[in-house]
Design a protein around this motif. Structure first.
Motif, PDB file in Angstrom:
ATOM      1  N   PHE A 254      24.688  15.285   0.893  1.00 11.82           N
ATOM      2  CA  PHE A 254      23.795  14.248   1.387  1.00 11.82           C
ATOM      3  C   PHE A 254      23.437  14.507   2.851  1.00 11.82           C
ATOM      4  O   PHE A 254      22.273  14.485   3.243  1.00 11.82           O
ATOM      5  CB  PHE A 254      24.494  12.892   1.228  1.00 11.82           C
ATOM      6  N   ASN A 255      24.459  14.821   3.628  1.00  9.11           N
ATOM      7  CA  ASN A 255      24.237  15.071   5.055  1.00  9.11           C
ATOM      8  C   ASN A 255      23.389  16.322   5.266  1.00  9.11           C
ATOM      9  O   ASN A 255      22.471  16.335   6.089  1.00  9.11           O
ATOM     10  CB  ASN A 255      25.572  15.203   5.787  1.00  9.11           C
TER      11      ASN A 255
ATOM     12  N   ASN B 219      19.865  15.676   4.508  1.00  9.65           N
ATOM     13  CA  ASN B 219      19.328  14.905   5.642  1.00  9.65           C
ATOM     14  C   ASN B 219      18.871  15.834   6.761  1.00  9.65           C
ATOM     15  O   ASN B 219      17.799  15.661   7.331  1.00  9.65           O
ATOM     16  CB  ASN B 219      20.405  13.973   6.224  1.00  9.65           C
TER      17      ASN B 219
ATOM     18  N   GLU C 239      15.765  17.662   5.943  1.00  7.92           N
ATOM     19  CA  GLU C 239      14.660  16.716   6.052  1.00  7.92           C
ATOM     20  C   GLU C 239      14.274  16.510   7.522  1.00  7.92           C
ATOM     21  O   GLU C 239      13.104  16.536   7.880  1.00  7.92           O
ATOM     22  CB  GLU C 239      15.125  15.386   5.454  1.00  7.92           C
ATOM     23  N   GLN C 240      15.300  16.330   8.360  1.00  9.52           N
ATOM     24  CA  GLN C 240      15.049  16.104   9.785  1.00  9.52           C
ATOM     25  C   GLN C 240      14.446  17.325  10.451  1.00  9.52           C
ATOM     26  O   GLN C 240      13.826  17.224  11.510  1.00  9.52           O
ATOM     27  CB  GLN C 240      16.366  15.723  10.487  1.00  9.52           C
TER      28      GLN C 240
ATOM     29  N   ASN D 282      23.029  16.749  14.664  1.00  9.93           N
ATOM     30  CA  ASN D 282      23.755  16.059  13.606  1.00  9.93           C
ATOM     31  C   ASN D 282      25.268  16.124  13.841  1.00  9.93           C
ATOM     32  O   ASN D 282      25.970  15.110  13.784  1.00  9.93           O
ATOM     33  CB  ASN D 282      23.379  16.690  12.257  1.00  9.93           C
TER      34      ASN D 282
END
Lengths: 333, 343
Positions: free
Chosen positions: B58-59, B62, B65-66, B306
């Motif tokens: 999930f991370n 993310n 995506e970022q 992150n």
């Protein structure tokens, strides 16, 4: 709870056995808040302005005071960065998130995601349906008060230069709408069209040149009566511009109460007419208290107002000082 | 007579010394380059071990995506550097790319809010992006202005046009395409992440898998040789600026989807875009920009922010570390360049 009462509770607790004492303390502190073992995510769009920094600091100080852990995120005025930080924050699953200012249009879908993830959301100065509580000043009051002060100083007639670059920021929308509402009762006070745009960064410089240009465009004394902005950083530039142009009949109005502006209002020679001073540090702290209450299972109202004070030329000497002292105490200039 | 002899002697020993120096430098550069990669790897390893939740799928999705918006922009910048040569002062560079994205986003959001559909609005955004790119090409190739200055001027033109269009306000936008980009997902990977994956694949294939890409490197690395081989240098250089404009337009649509609006301040991304394109050179043996290298550094920058957040390290450090890395890479690159002499 007063200090002596706290002492009493402690003494009672100490008097009991070790096992009982824990229960006694946690029982006694039903009203005394605690965030022990809780992680609180804090996201601010930026901290380059006095208000923002004070509120951001208030939140962090209070979370630590209550024994919680803070994940503090400053997006440096970059929407992309704030969204990325919120996205990662959701994955971190903190016990609550406190969000401070920013563009609502950009934020709302992400605030929705915070709630969808089951994380309680609290906001500072940001009215959104997704927050459990929004802690802020009473901006309806502030907006009307500063507008009425301006109209009074203008003698009920004249032209106003208005900075309206941040209508998408909820508090600015309220203050601007209140200004317009007050002016419906004073048809002789007119907003000069087109309105001016305040910007971030270079707010002061840009306001200075905007106001200078407008004063050059209307050279007759009295053709402009006042300058209004929904915060007080443009007011700094506007005040400097008015004074540099020698147009002392023009007075400036703003909201927030940065120490620099309060000092201007306190100075009888300055063109700064009034500023509505808020208590950003208290606002930040109060939002944490609301989060702590909610996490302890107590009811929390949808919004909490922290008092603000209108500082004008008449009351500045007396009302301004406590705000300057508070700024000094917090170590934020 | 004696003077001539002396002169020859000096010449010979100079050459020998230069050769030895060059070999030494090359070795030194290799060591420093591997060191830089090792530093990257060490930072990642630290995050894997100590940052809670860092390696969760999930991370990681993310982060992809970022990184999508930065990645698409960095590809534009990389293509310009490849085609214009990577000399930091005189080579190819597009300082206008982030501002161009801001302008395209403003055009796209404004047209959508005026009721024009996705098709027309996307088309207009891409046309504007490529037009700004063409303006860069005209200034650099047509008028012969240094790219650094030409694109700086165009940056201001684009930023000014964006301000005129939006009056520095937030322009909200919603459309079916944006809806898909925001909430669509396929195989558990979000639409925005897919956008980066697909765009990366296309760029890597075009630049590293075709004769077109080979000629592009020739134009940037040895323009004289490329010209002698009959390659139209001006065409290739112009193409990279227009491509960069196209990348800005694509990134603008991704931005509007992520922020549900066009917002002021897109220009802020420029530093990260430059960082990604320059850091990417560390992953190439000859310190030239590559699409794969750029992708790795884009992801590295994303993972850095992150990981810091997961470790609860202040976000203020990210900028500092990013700046330090750029300095390191530019230093290494200049060091390595020295070995190739004045080509």
């Amino acid at each position: 709870m007063t200090n002596s009462m706290k002492g009493l509770v402690k003494a009672l607790a100490l008097g009991l056995g070790a096992a009982c004492s824990l229960a006694a303390i946690s029982g006694a502190s039903a009203e005394e808040l605690s965030l022990k073992g809780k992680r609180i995510g804090v996201s601010a769009i930026g901290t380059d302005h006095y208000w923002d920094l004070m509120a951001f600091k208030g939140i962090q100080d209070r979370v630590k005071e209550l024994g919680g852990e803070v994940i503090a995120l400053d997006a440096g005025r970059k929407d992309q960065q704030q969204i990325a930080q919120l996205q990662t924050l959701i994955a971190q699953k903190p016990d609550a998130i406190i969000e401070q200012l920013g563009n609502l249009e950009v934020l709302n879908p992400w605030l929705q995601k915070i709630r969808d993830a089951g994380i309680p959301l609290f906001t500072v100065d940001t009215a959104t349906p997704h927050a459990i509580n929004n802690t802020t000043s009473n901006n309806y009051n502030i907006g009307a008060e500063i507008a009425l002060q301006m109209v009074a100083d203008m003698g009920g007639k004249g032209n106003v230069l208005v900075f309206n670059g941040f209508y998408s920021v909820p508090v600015c929308k309220i203050r601007y709408d209140q200004l317009k509402y007050v002016l419906t009762s004073f048809p002789d006070v007119k907003i000069v069209e087109p309105e001016l745009r305040d910007v971030i960064p270079n707010t002061v410089q840009s306001a200075y040149s905007n106001v200078t240009d407008m004063l050059t465009k209307s050279p007759e004394k009295g053709s402009i009566g006042a300058v209004w902005a929904c915060w007080d950083v443009p007011q700094i530039g506007a005040t400097q511009a008015v004074e540099a142009a020698g147009r002392n009949e023009v007075k400036t109005y703003g909201i927030d109460g940065s120490p620099e502006v309060i000092k201007m209002v306190m100075d009888p020679k300055s063109s700064a007419g009034a500023v509505a001073a808020q208590q950003p540090y208290e606002i930040g702290k109060t939002s944490v208290d609301n989060a702590a209450k909610y996490l302890a299972g107590q009811k929390v109202p949808p919004f909490t107002f922290v008092p603000s004070v209108l500082i004008n030329k008449e009351n500045a000497a007396e009302k301004g000082k406590p705000f300057l002292d508070a700024a000094e105490k917090a170590g934020v200039k | 007579m004696s003077a001539t002899v002396l002169h020859t002697d000096v010449g010979v020993s100079d050459e020998k010394q230069a050769a030895a120096k060059s070999a030494g430098r090359r070795f030194g550069a290799l060591v420093v380059r591997l060191g830089a990669i090792a530093a990257f790897a060490a930072i990642m390893a630290y995050f894997v071990v100590f940052a809670p939740g860092f390696t969760s799928t999930f991370n990681l999705i993310n982060v992809v995506e970022q990184s999508a918006i930065l990645g698409v922009l960095a590809y534009g910048m990389t293509s310009v550097i490849i085609g214009g040569g990577s000399d930091v002062t005189e080579g190819g560079i597009d300082l206008s790319i982030a501002a161009n994205m801001g302008l395209c986003a403003a055009v796209y959001a404004t047209l959508l809010s005026m009721g024009y559909g996705d098709f027309l609005s996307v088309l207009a955004a891409i046309a504007v992006g490529m037009a700004v790119g063409a303006l860069n090409a005209l200034a650099v190739v047509g008028l012969g202005i240094l790219p650094l200055l030409a694109t700086l001027a165009v940056l201001n033109v684009a930023a000014g046009m964006e301000l005129t269009l939006t009056q520095n306000t937030v322009v909200g936008a919603s459309s079916p395409l944006l809806g898909v980009l925001v909430s669509g997902s396929f195989l558990g990977i979000s639409a925005l992440a897919w956008a980066l994956i697909v765009f990366s694949a296309i760029m890597i294939v075009v630049v590293h898998g075709t004769s077109f890409g080979l000629r592009l490197y020739a134009v940037g690395g040895h323009p004289e040789a490329a010209r002698a081989a009959g390659i139209s240098v001006p065409f290739y250089v112009s193409f990279t600026y227009v491509l960069s404009g196209f990348c800005a337009a694509v990134a603008s649509i991704l931005t509007v989807s992520r922020l549900s609006a066009s917002t002021p301040g897109s220009g802020e991304l420029l530093l990260s875009v430059l960082a990604a394109a320059l850091l990417g050179t560390v992953f190439s043996r000859r310190f030239v920009p590559t699409m794969g290298g750029t992708l790795l550094s884009v992801l590295f920058i994303g993972l850095l922010a992150n990981g810091f957040q997961l470790l609860n390290v202040s976000s203020y450090w990210v900028n500092g570390v990013q700046g330090a890395l750029i300095l390191l890479v530019v230093a290494i690159t200049s060091f390595a360049r020295g070995s190739e002499g004045s080509r």
